[in-house]
Design a protein around this motif. Structure first.
Motif, PDB file in Angstrom:
ATOM      1  N   ALA A   1       7.652 -20.180   4.072  1.00 47.56           N
ATOM      2  CA  ALA A   1       6.766 -21.082   4.827  1.00 47.56           C
ATOM      3  C   ALA A   1       6.404 -20.485   6.174  1.00 47.56           C
ATOM      4  CB  ALA A   1       7.431 -22.449   4.999  1.00 47.56           C
ATOM      5  N   VAL A   2       7.387 -19.916   6.879  1.00 49.04           N
ATOM      6  CA  VAL A   2       7.133 -19.286   8.178  1.00 49.04           C
ATOM      7  C   VAL A   2       6.206 -18.085   8.010  1.00 49.04           C
ATOM      8  CG1 VAL A   2       8.196 -17.993  10.079  1.00 49.04           C
ATOM      9  CG2 VAL A   2       9.259 -20.098   9.263  1.00 49.04           C
ATOM     10  N   ASP A   3       6.450 -17.284   6.983  1.00 46.56           N
ATOM     11  CA  ASP A   3       5.605 -16.115   6.727  1.00 46.56           C
ATOM     12  C   ASP A   3       4.163 -16.532   6.445  1.00 46.56           C
ATOM     13  OD1 ASP A   3       5.848 -13.050   6.208  1.00 46.56           O
ATOM     14  OD2 ASP A   3       4.594 -13.814   4.581  1.00 46.56           O
ATOM     15  N   LEU A   4       3.988 -17.585   5.647  1.00 44.14           N
ATOM     16  CA  LEU A   4       2.634 -18.082   5.345  1.00 44.14           C
ATOM     17  C   LEU A   4       1.952 -18.614   6.593  1.00 44.14           C
ATOM     18  CD1 LEU A   4       3.225 -19.896   1.929  1.00 44.14           C
ATOM     19  CD2 LEU A   4       1.888 -17.813   2.322  1.00 44.14           C
ATOM     20  N   LEU A   5       2.718 -19.310   7.414  1.00 37.05           N
ATOM     21  CA  LEU A   5       2.183 -19.853   8.672  1.00 37.05           C
ATOM     22  C   LEU A   5       1.734 -18.724   9.589  1.00 37.05           C
ATOM     23  CD1 LEU A   5       1.861 -22.718   9.891  1.00 37.05           C
ATOM     24  CD2 LEU A   5       4.010 -22.325  11.092  1.00 37.05           C
ATOM     25  N   LEU A   6       2.572 -17.699   9.706  1.00 32.55           N
ATOM     26  CA  LEU A   6       2.219 -16.555  10.542  1.00 32.55           C
ATOM     27  C   LEU A   6       0.978 -15.834  10.013  1.00 32.55           C
ATOM     28  CD1 LEU A   6       5.705 -14.988  11.369  1.00 32.55           C
ATOM     29  CD2 LEU A   6       4.138 -16.091  12.965  1.00 32.55           C
ATOM     30  N   SER A   7       0.905 -15.679   8.685  1.00 35.30           N
ATOM     31  CA  SER A   7      -0.248 -14.967   8.114  1.00 35.30           C
ATOM     32  C   SER A   7      -1.553 -15.740   8.315  1.00 35.30           C
ATOM     33  CB  SER A   7      -0.020 -14.690   6.625  1.00 35.30           C
ATOM     34  OG  SER A   7      -0.007 -15.888   5.890  1.00 35.30           O
ATOM     35  N   ARG A   8      -1.423 -17.039   8.514  1.00 33.10           N
ATOM     36  CA  ARG A   8      -2.616 -17.862   8.731  1.00 33.10           C
ATOM     37  C   ARG A   8      -3.161 -17.703  10.152  1.00 33.10           C
ATOM     38  NH1 ARG A   8      -4.270 -21.842   5.479  1.00 33.10           N
ATOM     39  NH2 ARG A   8      -5.731 -23.369   6.280  1.00 33.10           N
ATOM     40  N   PHE A   9      -2.260 -17.513  11.115  1.00 28.77           N
ATOM     41  CA  PHE A   9      -2.667 -17.501  12.525  1.00 28.77           C
ATOM     42  C   PHE A   9      -2.581 -16.136  13.201  1.00 28.77           C
ATOM     43  CE2 PHE A   9      -1.274 -21.889  11.688  1.00 28.77           C
ATOM     44  CZ  PHE A   9      -2.445 -22.559  12.011  1.00 28.77           C
TER      45      PHE A   9
ATOM     46  N   PRO B   1      -3.394 -12.118  13.274  1.00 27.61           N
ATOM     47  CA  PRO B   1      -4.277 -11.119  12.655  1.00 27.61           C
ATOM     48  C   PRO B   1      -3.494 -10.150  11.777  1.00 27.61           C
ATOM     49  CG  PRO B   1      -4.706 -11.305  15.012  1.00 27.61           C
ATOM     50  CD  PRO B   1      -3.494 -12.120  14.732  1.00 27.61           C
ATOM     51  N   GLU B   2      -4.119  -9.730  10.671  1.00 28.24           N
ATOM     52  CA  GLU B   2      -3.440  -8.891   9.687  1.00 28.24           C
ATOM     53  C   GLU B   2      -2.933  -7.582  10.276  1.00 28.24           C
ATOM     54  OE1 GLU B   2      -4.326  -6.968   5.319  1.00 28.24           O
ATOM     55  OE2 GLU B   2      -5.504  -8.704   5.953  1.00 28.24           O
ATOM     56  N   GLU B   3      -3.682  -7.019  11.231  1.00 30.15           N
ATOM     57  CA  GLU B   3      -3.259  -5.733  11.808  1.00 30.15           C
ATOM     58  C   GLU B   3      -1.964  -5.851  12.619  1.00 30.15           C
ATOM     59  OE1 GLU B   3      -6.541  -7.459  14.495  1.00 30.15           O
ATOM     60  OE2 GLU B   3      -6.287  -7.098  12.343  1.00 30.15           O
ATOM     61  N   LEU B   4      -1.589  -7.079  13.034  1.00 31.41           N
ATOM     62  CA  LEU B   4      -0.351  -7.275  13.784  1.00 31.41           C
ATOM     63  C   LEU B   4       0.859  -7.501  12.880  1.00 31.41           C
ATOM     64  CD1 LEU B   4      -1.503  -9.494  16.792  1.00 31.41           C
ATOM     65  CD2 LEU B   4      -1.100  -7.035  16.730  1.00 31.41           C
ATOM     66  N   SER B   5       0.613  -7.655  11.588  1.00 33.23           N
ATOM     67  CA  SER B   5       1.731  -7.866  10.660  1.00 33.23           C
ATOM     68  C   SER B   5       1.710  -6.878   9.495  1.00 33.23           C
ATOM     69  CB  SER B   5       1.687  -9.297  10.119  1.00 33.23           C
ATOM     70  OG  SER B   5       0.463  -9.537   9.456  1.00 33.23           O
ATOM     71  N   ASP B   6       0.961  -5.808   9.661  1.00 28.17           N
ATOM     72  CA  ASP B   6       0.790  -4.822   8.593  1.00 28.17           C
ATOM     73  C   ASP B   6       2.053  -3.986   8.411  1.00 28.17           C
ATOM     74  OD1 ASP B   6      -0.461  -3.157   6.704  1.00 28.17           O
ATOM     75  OD2 ASP B   6      -1.011  -1.734   8.279  1.00 28.17           O
ATOM     76  N   ASP B   7       2.479  -3.811   7.158  1.00 31.96           N
ATOM     77  CA  ASP B   7       3.651  -2.979   6.872  1.00 31.96           C
ATOM     78  C   ASP B   7       3.250  -1.608   6.337  1.00 31.96           C
ATOM     79  OD1 ASP B   7       2.806  -3.563   4.302  1.00 31.96           O
ATOM     80  OD2 ASP B   7       4.823  -3.826   3.515  1.00 31.96           O
ATOM     81  N   GLY B   8       1.969  -1.270   6.488  1.00 28.10           N
ATOM     82  CA  GLY B   8       1.480   0.019   6.010  1.00 28.10           C
ATOM     83  C   GLY B   8       1.132   0.024   4.536  1.00 28.10           C
ATOM     84  N   GLY B   9       1.092  -1.160   3.931  1.00 28.84           N
ATOM     85  CA  GLY B   9       0.714  -1.267   2.521  1.00 28.84           C
ATOM     86  C   GLY B   9       1.845  -1.043   1.533  1.00 28.84           C
ATOM     87  N   VAL B  10       3.086  -0.976   2.029  1.00 24.49           N
ATOM     88  CA  VAL B  10       4.229  -0.690   1.157  1.00 24.49           C
ATOM     89  C   VAL B  10       4.447  -1.818   0.151  1.00 24.49           C
ATOM     90  CG1 VAL B  10       6.725  -0.273   1.070  1.00 24.49           C
ATOM     91  CG2 VAL B  10       5.339   0.767   2.876  1.00 24.49           C
TER      92      VAL B  10
ATOM     93  N   TRP C   1       5.705  -6.138  16.566  1.00 23.81           N
ATOM     94  CA  TRP C   1       6.861  -6.940  16.960  1.00 23.81           C
ATOM     95  C   TRP C   1       6.989  -8.233  16.160  1.00 23.81           C
ATOM     96  CZ3 TRP C   1       6.396 -11.866  18.888  1.00 23.81           C
ATOM     97  CH2 TRP C   1       5.134 -12.255  19.344  1.00 23.81           C
ATOM     98  N   ILE C   2       5.885  -8.765  15.623  1.00 20.53           N
ATOM     99  CA  ILE C   2       5.973 -10.039  14.897  1.00 20.53           C
ATOM    100  C   ILE C   2       6.763  -9.881  13.594  1.00 20.53           C
ATOM    101  CG2 ILE C   2       4.651 -11.835  13.694  1.00 20.53           C
ATOM    102  CD1 ILE C   2       2.563 -11.581  15.946  1.00 20.53           C
ATOM    103  N   PRO C   3       6.412  -8.934  12.697  1.00 17.21           N
ATOM    104  CA  PRO C   3       7.244  -8.788  11.506  1.00 17.21           C
ATOM    105  C   PRO C   3       8.668  -8.314  11.805  1.00 17.21           C
ATOM    106  CG  PRO C   3       5.483  -7.144  11.521  1.00 17.21           C
ATOM    107  CD  PRO C   3       5.218  -8.085  12.640  1.00 17.21           C
ATOM    108  N   THR C   4       8.831  -7.508  12.862  1.00 20.75           N
ATOM    109  CA  THR C   4      10.184  -7.079  13.247  1.00 20.75           C
ATOM    110  C   THR C   4      11.020  -8.289  13.663  1.00 20.75           C
ATOM    111  OG1 THR C   4       9.358  -4.926  13.988  1.00 20.75           O
ATOM    112  CG2 THR C   4      11.519  -5.597  14.808  1.00 20.75           C
ATOM    113  N   GLY C   5      10.407  -9.170  14.454  1.00 20.87           N
ATOM    114  CA  GLY C   5      11.084 -10.400  14.870  1.00 20.87           C
ATOM    115  C   GLY C   5      11.409 -11.296  13.695  1.00 20.87           C
ATOM    116  N   LEU C   6      10.485 -11.380  12.735  1.00 21.70           N
ATOM    117  CA  LEU C   6      10.716 -12.195  11.550  1.00 21.70           C
ATOM    118  C   LEU C   6      11.870 -11.633  10.719  1.00 21.70           C
ATOM    119  CD1 LEU C   6       9.822 -14.612   9.829  1.00 21.70           C
ATOM    120  CD2 LEU C   6       8.208 -13.090   8.669  1.00 21.70           C
ATOM    121  N   VAL C   7      11.903 -10.308  10.544  1.00 19.34           N
ATOM    122  CA  VAL C   7      12.996  -9.674   9.796  1.00 19.34           C
ATOM    123  C   VAL C   7      14.335  -9.939  10.490  1.00 19.34           C
ATOM    124  CG1 VAL C   7      13.993  -7.445   9.107  1.00 19.34           C
ATOM    125  CG2 VAL C   7      11.580  -7.901   8.693  1.00 19.34           C
ATOM    126  N   PHE C   8      14.355  -9.833  11.829  1.00 19.69           N
ATOM    127  CA  PHE C   8      15.577 -10.122  12.587  1.00 19.69           C
ATOM    128  C   PHE C   8      16.029 -11.565  12.352  1.00 19.69           C
ATOM    129  CE2 PHE C   8      17.658 -12.016  16.236  1.00 19.69           C
ATOM    130  CZ  PHE C   8      18.732 -11.168  16.427  1.00 19.69           C
TER     131      PHE C   8
END
Length: 200
Positions: free
Chosen positions: A78-86, A88-97, A153-160
């Protein structure tokens, strides 16, 4: 007898794009990494003099595994979906892995990958690292290990945060199966979302 000399100055390292890896190499890398994670986890548990059978014993209350593990996984999705909605994709990109791993994979193989990753990583991080350093430092190490997210930092923070929550439910339930199930379920749901989003 000839002597072999390695000229280290001639060895070159370069960053490889995910698009340069074919599917076979990517899967080989994934499974070898998880095998290494499992081996390190088992060795670390052994040197900590923990009882592996006790660590992996089935808990009296399976309901707690599904309740805490499933609840955490659904909350993280749910948090991941919420973040992806608000965000921008370039701030949460994992390089396409993740896209490369899950997009064209059959459902059974997505489930297998998620089972392997959930088991191996939780055995190492919750079973061994957290036993040594506690949930906070374990979560920092866990976030750093997921190096593909470190550019943002956003996906790094989410992983943490997810890692810390996995550590919390491990302590709360007293069984490693709760974070293992949460890890599996989160990855599986996200893998299915990537697969079916690609197909639509």
């Amino acid at each position: 007898m000839k002597k072999f000399k390695i000229k280290f100055r001639k060895i070159q390292f370069r960053q490889v794009s995910i698009n340069e890896l074919d599917d076979r190499v990517l899967l080989l890398n994934l499974y070898l990494t998880q095998a290494l994670t499992l081996i390190i986890g088992l060795i670390w548990v052994f040197f900590q003099q923990q009882n592996l059978f006790s660590l992996l014993s089935i808990p009296d209350s399976i309901a707690n595994v599904f309740l805490w593990g499933g609840g955490l996984a659904l909350a993280a999705v749910a948090v991941d979906l919420l973040l992806s909605r608000f965000v921008p994709e370039e701030l949460s990109d994992d390089g396409g892995v993740n896209e490369k791993i899950f997009a064209n994979r059959p459902v059974w193989h997505i489930a297998l990958i998620c089972l392997v990753v959930g088991f191996c990583e939780e055995l190492l991080f919750r079973g061994a690292v957290q036993h040594a350093f506690g949930p906070y430092w374990t979560s920092i190490i866990f976030a750093v290990i997921h190096v593909r997210y470190l550019k943002h930092w956003i996906p790094t923070g989410l992983v943490f945060c997810i890692s810390y929550a996995l550590g919390y439910i491990y302590i709360k339930t007293g069984t490693i199966w709760a974070p293992m199930f949460a890890h599996f379920l989160f990855d599986f749901i996200m893998g299915l979302m990537i697969k079916y989003r690609r197909e639509t």
